[in-house]
Design a protein around this motif. Sequence first.
Motif, PDB file in Angstrom:
ATOM      1  N   GLN A 165       0.847  -1.191   0.000  1.00 23.32           N
ATOM      2  CA  GLN A 165       0.000   0.000   0.000  1.00 23.32           C
ATOM      3  C   GLN A 165       0.885   1.244   0.000  1.00 23.32           C
ATOM      4  O   GLN A 165       1.941   1.275   0.605  1.00 23.32           O
ATOM      5  CB  GLN A 165      -0.917  -0.003   1.220  1.00 23.32           C
ATOM      6  CG  GLN A 165      -1.979   1.102   1.181  1.00 23.32           C
ATOM      7  CD  GLN A 165      -2.896   1.092   2.390  1.00 23.32           C
ATOM      8  OE1 GLN A 165      -2.528   0.577   3.444  1.00 23.32           O
ATOM      9  NE2 GLN A 165      -4.082   1.667   2.247  1.00 23.32           N
ATOM     10  N   TYR A 166       0.432   2.280  -0.702  1.00 21.34           N
ATOM     11  CA  TYR A 166       1.172   3.552  -0.822  1.00 21.34           C
ATOM     12  C   TYR A 166       2.538   3.371  -1.494  1.00 21.34           C
ATOM     13  O   TYR A 166       3.513   4.039  -1.139  1.00 21.34           O
ATOM     14  CB  TYR A 166       1.366   4.217   0.554  1.00 21.34           C
ATOM     15  CG  TYR A 166       0.117   4.365   1.362  1.00 21.34           C
ATOM     16  CD1 TYR A 166      -0.953   5.126   0.898  1.00 21.34           C
ATOM     17  CD2 TYR A 166      -0.008   3.746   2.601  1.00 21.34           C
ATOM     18  CE1 TYR A 166      -2.117   5.257   1.648  1.00 21.34           C
ATOM     19  CE2 TYR A 166      -1.165   3.877   3.358  1.00 21.34           C
ATOM     20  CZ  TYR A 166      -2.212   4.634   2.870  1.00 21.34           C
ATOM     21  OH  TYR A 166      -3.357   4.764   3.611  1.00 21.34           O
ATOM     22  N   GLY A 167       2.603   2.487  -2.483  1.00 15.99           N
ATOM     23  CA  GLY A 167       3.864   2.231  -3.167  1.00 15.99           C
ATOM     24  C   GLY A 167       4.253   3.331  -4.139  1.00 15.99           C
ATOM     25  O   GLY A 167       3.676   4.423  -4.159  1.00 15.99           O
ATOM     26  N   MET A 168       5.265   3.039  -4.971  1.00 13.37           N
ATOM     27  CA  MET A 168       5.798   4.007  -5.928  1.00 13.37           C
ATOM     28  C   MET A 168       5.979   3.322  -7.277  1.00 13.37           C
ATOM     29  O   MET A 168       6.091   2.109  -7.372  1.00 13.37           O
ATOM     30  CB  MET A 168       7.155   4.553  -5.474  1.00 13.37           C
ATOM     31  CG  MET A 168       7.188   5.102  -4.060  1.00 13.37           C
ATOM     32  SD  MET A 168       8.732   6.011  -3.706  1.00 13.37           S
ATOM     33  CE  MET A 168       9.971   4.720  -3.884  1.00 13.37           C
ATOM     34  N   ALA A 169       6.019   4.146  -8.322  1.00 14.84           N
ATOM     35  CA  ALA A 169       6.264   3.644  -9.674  1.00 14.84           C
ATOM     36  C   ALA A 169       6.881   4.756 -10.512  1.00 14.84           C
ATOM     37  O   ALA A 169       6.654   5.941 -10.248  1.00 14.84           O
ATOM     38  CB  ALA A 169       4.976   3.147 -10.321  1.00 14.84           C
ATOM     39  N   VAL A 170       7.650   4.370 -11.506  1.00 16.19           N
ATOM     40  CA  VAL A 170       8.275   5.325 -12.432  1.00 16.19           C
ATOM     41  C   VAL A 170       7.854   4.960 -13.843  1.00 16.19           C
ATOM     42  O   VAL A 170       7.865   3.788 -14.233  1.00 16.19           O
ATOM     43  CB  VAL A 170       9.813   5.311 -12.313  1.00 16.19           C
ATOM     44  CG1 VAL A 170      10.444   6.257 -13.338  1.00 16.19           C
ATOM     45  CG2 VAL A 170      10.252   5.691 -10.905  1.00 16.19           C
ATOM     46  N   LEU A 171       7.463   5.976 -14.624  1.00 16.77           N
ATOM     47  CA  LEU A 171       7.148   5.808 -16.045  1.00 16.77           C
ATOM     48  C   LEU A 171       8.047   6.760 -16.828  1.00 16.77           C
ATOM     49  O   LEU A 171       8.257   7.895 -16.420  1.00 16.77           O
ATOM     50  CB  LEU A 171       5.680   6.110 -16.328  1.00 16.77           C
ATOM     51  CG  LEU A 171       4.670   5.261 -15.551  1.00 16.77           C
ATOM     52  CD1 LEU A 171       4.069   6.087 -14.416  1.00 16.77           C
ATOM     53  CD2 LEU A 171       3.567   4.729 -16.457  1.00 16.77           C
ATOM     54  N   SER A 172       8.547   6.295 -17.972  1.00 16.74           N
ATOM     55  CA  SER A 172       9.555   7.088 -18.667  1.00 16.74           C
ATOM     56  C   SER A 172       9.494   6.892 -20.173  1.00 16.74           C
ATOM     57  O   SER A 172       9.203   5.798 -20.673  1.00 16.74           O
ATOM     58  CB  SER A 172      10.951   6.697 -18.164  1.00 16.74           C
ATOM     59  OG  SER A 172      11.970   7.382 -18.858  1.00 16.74           O
ATOM     60  N   ARG A 173       9.781   7.979 -20.882  1.00 18.29           N
ATOM     61  CA  ARG A 173       9.972   7.903 -22.335  1.00 18.29           C
ATOM     62  C   ARG A 173      11.384   7.452 -22.672  1.00 18.29           C
ATOM     63  O   ARG A 173      11.663   7.077 -23.809  1.00 18.29           O
ATOM     64  CB  ARG A 173       9.723   9.278 -22.966  1.00 18.29           C
ATOM     65  CG  ARG A 173       8.279   9.744 -22.895  1.00 18.29           C
ATOM     66  CD  ARG A 173       8.103  11.085 -23.605  1.00 18.29           C
ATOM     67  NE  ARG A 173       8.627  11.064 -24.961  1.00 18.29           N
ATOM     68  CZ  ARG A 173       9.666  11.777 -25.392  1.00 18.29           C
ATOM     69  NH1 ARG A 173      10.312  12.577 -24.557  1.00 18.29           N
ATOM     70  NH2 ARG A 173      10.059  11.697 -26.651  1.00 18.29           N
ATOM     71  N   TYR A 174      12.271   7.500 -21.705  1.00 17.62           N
ATOM     72  CA  TYR A 174      13.666   7.110 -21.898  1.00 17.62           C
ATOM     73  C   TYR A 174      13.949   5.805 -21.168  1.00 17.62           C
ATOM     74  O   TYR A 174      13.317   5.508 -20.145  1.00 17.62           O
ATOM     75  CB  TYR A 174      14.599   8.210 -21.370  1.00 17.62           C
ATOM     76  CG  TYR A 174      14.508   9.499 -22.137  1.00 17.62           C
ATOM     77  CD1 TYR A 174      15.198   9.674 -23.332  1.00 17.62           C
ATOM     78  CD2 TYR A 174      13.724  10.558 -21.671  1.00 17.62           C
ATOM     79  CE1 TYR A 174      15.117  10.863 -24.046  1.00 17.62           C
ATOM     80  CE2 TYR A 174      13.637  11.752 -22.371  1.00 17.62           C
ATOM     81  CZ  TYR A 174      14.339  11.899 -23.562  1.00 17.62           C
ATOM     82  OH  TYR A 174      14.244  13.076 -24.263  1.00 17.62           O
ATOM     83  N   PRO A 175      14.917   5.018 -21.661  1.00 18.37           N
ATOM     84  CA  PRO A 175      15.224   3.741 -21.009  1.00 18.37           C
ATOM     85  C   PRO A 175      15.638   3.924 -19.545  1.00 18.37           C
ATOM     86  O   PRO A 175      16.404   4.830 -19.208  1.00 18.37           O
ATOM     87  CB  PRO A 175      16.388   3.194 -21.846  1.00 18.37           C
ATOM     88  CG  PRO A 175      16.236   3.831 -23.186  1.00 18.37           C
ATOM     89  CD  PRO A 175      15.697   5.207 -22.919  1.00 18.37           C
ATOM     90  N   LEU A 176      15.109   3.064 -18.698  1.00 17.77           N
ATOM     91  CA  LEU A 176      15.453   3.030 -17.286  1.00 17.77           C
ATOM     92  C   LEU A 176      16.451   1.891 -17.074  1.00 17.77           C
ATOM     93  O   LEU A 176      16.180   0.747 -17.434  1.00 17.77           O
ATOM     94  CB  LEU A 176      14.204   2.805 -16.444  1.00 17.77           C
ATOM     95  CG  LEU A 176      13.099   3.847 -16.637  1.00 17.77           C
ATOM     96  CD1 LEU A 176      11.828   3.438 -15.899  1.00 17.77           C
ATOM     97  CD2 LEU A 176      13.554   5.227 -16.170  1.00 17.77           C
ATOM     98  N   VAL A 177      17.604   2.212 -16.514  1.00 14.78           N
ATOM     99  CA  VAL A 177      18.690   1.238 -16.419  1.00 14.78           C
ATOM    100  C   VAL A 177      18.531   0.442 -15.127  1.00 14.78           C
ATOM    101  O   VAL A 177      19.231   0.674 -14.128  1.00 14.78           O
ATOM    102  CB  VAL A 177      20.066   1.936 -16.494  1.00 14.78           C
ATOM    103  CG1 VAL A 177      21.173   0.898 -16.679  1.00 14.78           C
ATOM    104  CG2 VAL A 177      20.100   2.956 -17.631  1.00 14.78           C
ATOM    105  N   ALA A 178      17.595  -0.500 -15.136  1.00 14.88           N
ATOM    106  CA  ALA A 178      17.257  -1.250 -13.923  1.00 14.88           C
ATOM    107  C   ALA A 178      18.437  -2.072 -13.420  1.00 14.88           C
ATOM    108  O   ALA A 178      18.557  -2.308 -12.214  1.00 14.88           O
ATOM    109  CB  ALA A 178      16.065  -2.160 -14.191  1.00 14.88           C
TER     110      ALA A 178
END
Length: 410
Positions: A165-178
Amino acid sequence: MQSHPLASTATLVLAAEDAPVRDPAAPVSPSVPPPVPEGSVRFATFNAALSRQRPGAMLSALAGGEWGKARAVAETVQRVRPDVLLVNEFDHDPSGRALELFARKYLERGWNGAAGVEYPYTYTAPVNTGVASGADLNGDGRVVTRPGSDAYAGDAFGFGRFPGQYGMAVLSRYPLVAARARTFRLLPRAAMPGALAPVVPGGGEPFLSPEAWAAARLSSKSHWDLPVDVGWDRSVHLLASHPTPPAFDGRERRNVLRNHDEIRFWADYLTPGADGYIRDDAGVAGGLDPAAPFVVAGDLNADPRDGASLPGAIGRLLGHPRVVDPLPHSQGGRGRAGSAAGAPGHGEAFAEDTRPGHLRVDYVLPSRDLGVGDRGVFWPALDDPLVRLTGAGRPFPASDHRLVWVDVSR
């Protein structure tokens, strides 16, 4: 943790079918920023307040594609069109399905004249909220291990009625270097030298037992260092977090103190010599390379001049020699500045109580080696038609927070 490109075939079909035709004669809202200049990248943070009170409830609400709150959040994003977006209060779904639904059924589908926006890359990782600690972390003399209640949430590593609950997320037009991402969810709070441990009011003895203090974690959700490949010679590190609100505690002020330490973590992470205690969840020690550009982003739940946070909590970060405070502003914030808390025009979230006014708690803070261009807070004035996305008070159509954005360049 997950970072992956979303398939593009369905995206193109959905956008073609659902994106409305824009009226070229329609007036442009002053709250809508201009397009991102060539060579710049728009970073944004938005506490979207999409979290629900039961596990799976957010996923179910998103599945139909017509959830009004998510539509308002999506249209807000479409009006600003950030390149890299951190979303706070988005329940963590280990399968990634919730993030995929939000991207495809809401963000890629145009709403009310706004064009859909595609984010081919997404990232999510576990958080501490709602994860049982097995210790008495709220000091009520008992340990609650059954999810679903506030008592359980108070003993979890971060306040939450269920894991994620109350987590986070990232959305991107550029590659995310996981592969190079660092998370700090497991870092013990006691590892921080000089951590502000709560004490019993009037007595001075520790509020938490030695066992509970040893079990406590620093992050109420998590701290992420996520490199973004924006096409420059170096990746830009997105430093994302959502510290606990400095409220909902007692005279011991355990949440106020934790909020301070969660913000302090980033200042230490950026300071060689102060980062000696830092170790990520993979066991790698140390802070950020002094030569690495970065953007600190998130709902940090601390105003520089008002609110319940510990004095100086956010000031340590705003005044850091590697950090630039771009002071984003808004038409709506200016309109309320006369009765508002915090810096005039810069606030973007309403206070927890019912006072008229607003606090500055959401931040996008670039490193000093990045150029800062346009910036703003999406908060339309009361006479702006887009005020329907933020509202004039409770209940809020989307969130009680405002989307904050900053354009940066190398």
